[in-house]
Design an enzyme around this catalytic site. Structure first.
Site, short mmCIF file in Angstrom:
data_model
loop_
_atom_site.label_atom_id
_atom_site.label_comp_id
_atom_site.label_asym_id
_atom_site.label_seq_id
_atom_site.Cartn_x
_atom_site.Cartn_y
_atom_site.Cartn_z
N HIS A 275 3.48 -8.49 0.79
CA HIS A 275 2.75 -7.27 0.46
C HIS A 275 2.35 -7.28 -1.02
O HIS A 275 3.21 -7.23 -1.90
CB HIS A 275 3.67 -6.07 0.75
CG HIS A 275 3.07 -4.74 0.44
ND1 HIS A 275 3.55 -3.93 -0.56
CD2 HIS A 275 2.03 -4.08 1.01
CE1 HIS A 275 2.84 -2.82 -0.59
NE2 HIS A 275 1.92 -2.88 0.35
N HIS B 181 -4.87 -2.99 -5.79
CA HIS B 181 -4.56 -1.90 -4.86
C HIS B 181 -5.33 -0.63 -5.19
O HIS B 181 -5.94 -0.01 -4.32
CB HIS B 181 -3.05 -1.62 -4.88
CG HIS B 181 -2.65 -0.51 -3.96
ND1 HIS B 181 -2.67 0.82 -4.34
CD2 HIS B 181 -2.27 -0.51 -2.66
CE1 HIS B 181 -2.29 1.58 -3.32
NE2 HIS B 181 -2.04 0.80 -2.29
O1 G3P Z 1 -1.91 -2.65 3.98
C1 G3P Z 1 -0.62 -2.41 4.43
C2 G3P Z 1 0.05 -1.68 3.35
O2 G3P Z 1 -0.19 -2.45 2.20
C3 G3P Z 1 -0.56 -0.32 3.23
O3 G3P Z 1 -0.15 0.30 2.09
O4 G3P Z 1 -0.94 1.39 0.09
O5 G3P Z 1 0.33 -0.74 -0.06
O6 G3P Z 1 -2.02 -0.72 0.72
P1 G3P Z 1 -0.72 0.04 0.66
CA CA Z 2 -2.47 -2.90 1.51
#
Ligand code: G3P
Ligand code: CA
Length: 301
Positions: A32, A74
């Site tokens: 992530h 992000h």
């Molecule tokens: O894309 C999956 C997860 O990353 C969603 O949350 O806010 O970290 O993009 P975010």
């Molecule tokens: Ca994401």
């Protein structure tokens, strides 16, 4: 008569089969924002670490610079993860009462002059914001990629189609067809169903798609809605809290051929679990197919 019944059983079965396979195997370990527990999110350092930790997929969230380049970030703004406030103190704009430095207001050259590592830890000083191309060049052949179209509506309102840019990018890199490079599978994700629709309808995207969910009502994951959703995407991406809230979600999604990818398991937020590995074990046992994690080294094998 018997033949007709058999044929319709077979047809019904096929209608529920996934048209595409979301992932080459399961379960899938998705880094992530890179290995973001250990290195500043969305830097090449975080992506490199994710590969060392044997992540199956690496995630880039996407934003677009003023001169139209896809970068890995992000937020729609640069201020949380770079030193933009110091380098360009006069270039903010007021967004809902707050001074913000929007990615869309800066050229790639300007963004490349920023430090994207120091906010996380001084030892990462000098890390830069990578372009999507730089991310792909690093990861290609070593893991899959799962780009997320972030804030597509916001770019759309400025007359820029993120979906078009993403598909052009994948085509240039010969990754726009499923299975094009078995060493680098591609899945596209978004919280925006409209964005995924656009990818399919306007840009003929044939790649597997994942629809993310942050909130849901009782109807969101009803068998009827999931069956309908299967016409657009190959998988659902609920937060782990939604899996807790809707215990039938995994079974019902699988029944219509949708895979389930949850977000986000991270060592700094494990709730009732002893550690992030125990948390991931729990969700894998429930049957999720893939997990976004800040700690890809802790993914149970
Ligand atoms: O894309 C999956 C997860 O990353 C969603 O949350 O806010 O970290 O993009 P975010
Ligand atoms: Ca994401």
């Amino acid at each position: 008569m018997h033949f007709i019944i058999m044929t319709s059983v077979i047809m019904a079965h096929h209608m529920h089969e996934p048209s595409l396979k979301m992932y080459p195997k399961t379960p899938i370990n998705i880094a992530h924002r890179g290995a973001s527990a250990y290195a500043p999110e969305h830097t090449l350092a975080a992506y490199r670490l994710a590969l060392e930790m044997k992540a199956d997929f690496v995630e880039p969230d996407l934003q677009i610079t003023k001169d139209g380049v896809l970068i890995c970030m992000h937020d729609e703004t640069l201020d949380r993860t770079t030193n933009v406030k110091t380098v360009f103190p006069d270039r903010s704009r007021n967004v809902k009462g707050k001074e913000r430095w929007l990615v869309a207001d800066f050229t790639l050259a300007e963004i490349k002059s920023l430090d994207a590592g120091s906010w996380f830890n001084a030892k990462f000083a000098g890390e830069k914001v990578p372009t999507f191309q730089e991310m792909l060049d690093l990861v290609r052949g070593k893991a899959g990629i799962i780009p997320e179209t972030k804030s597509p509506e916001s770019y759309e309102s400025q007359g820029i189609s993120m979906e078009k840019l993403v598909m052009e990018f994948l085509k240039t890199n010969k990754l726009d067809q499923p299975g094009a490079d078995p060493a680098t599978p591609v899945v596209i994700q978004s919280f925006s169903q409209a964005s995924l629709k656009k990818l399919r309808a306007e840009y003929s995207c044939k790649l597997p798609l994942l629809l993310l969910y942050e909130r849901a009502t009782r109807d969101t994951f009803s068998p009827e809605n999931l069956r309908e959703l299967k016409n657009l995407v190959e998988g659902v991406g609920p937060s782990k809290l939604l899996v807790d809230q809707f215990p039938n979600l995994i079974k019902d999604s699988h029944e219509v051929g949708l895979s389930v990818t949850i977000y986000t398991c991270r060592s700094k937020q494990t709730g009732k679990f002893a550690d992030v590995k125990a948390e991931m074990k729990y969700y894998l046992k429930l049957g999720v197919d893939a997990i976004f994690t800040d700690n890809p080294d802790q993914f149970p094998r």
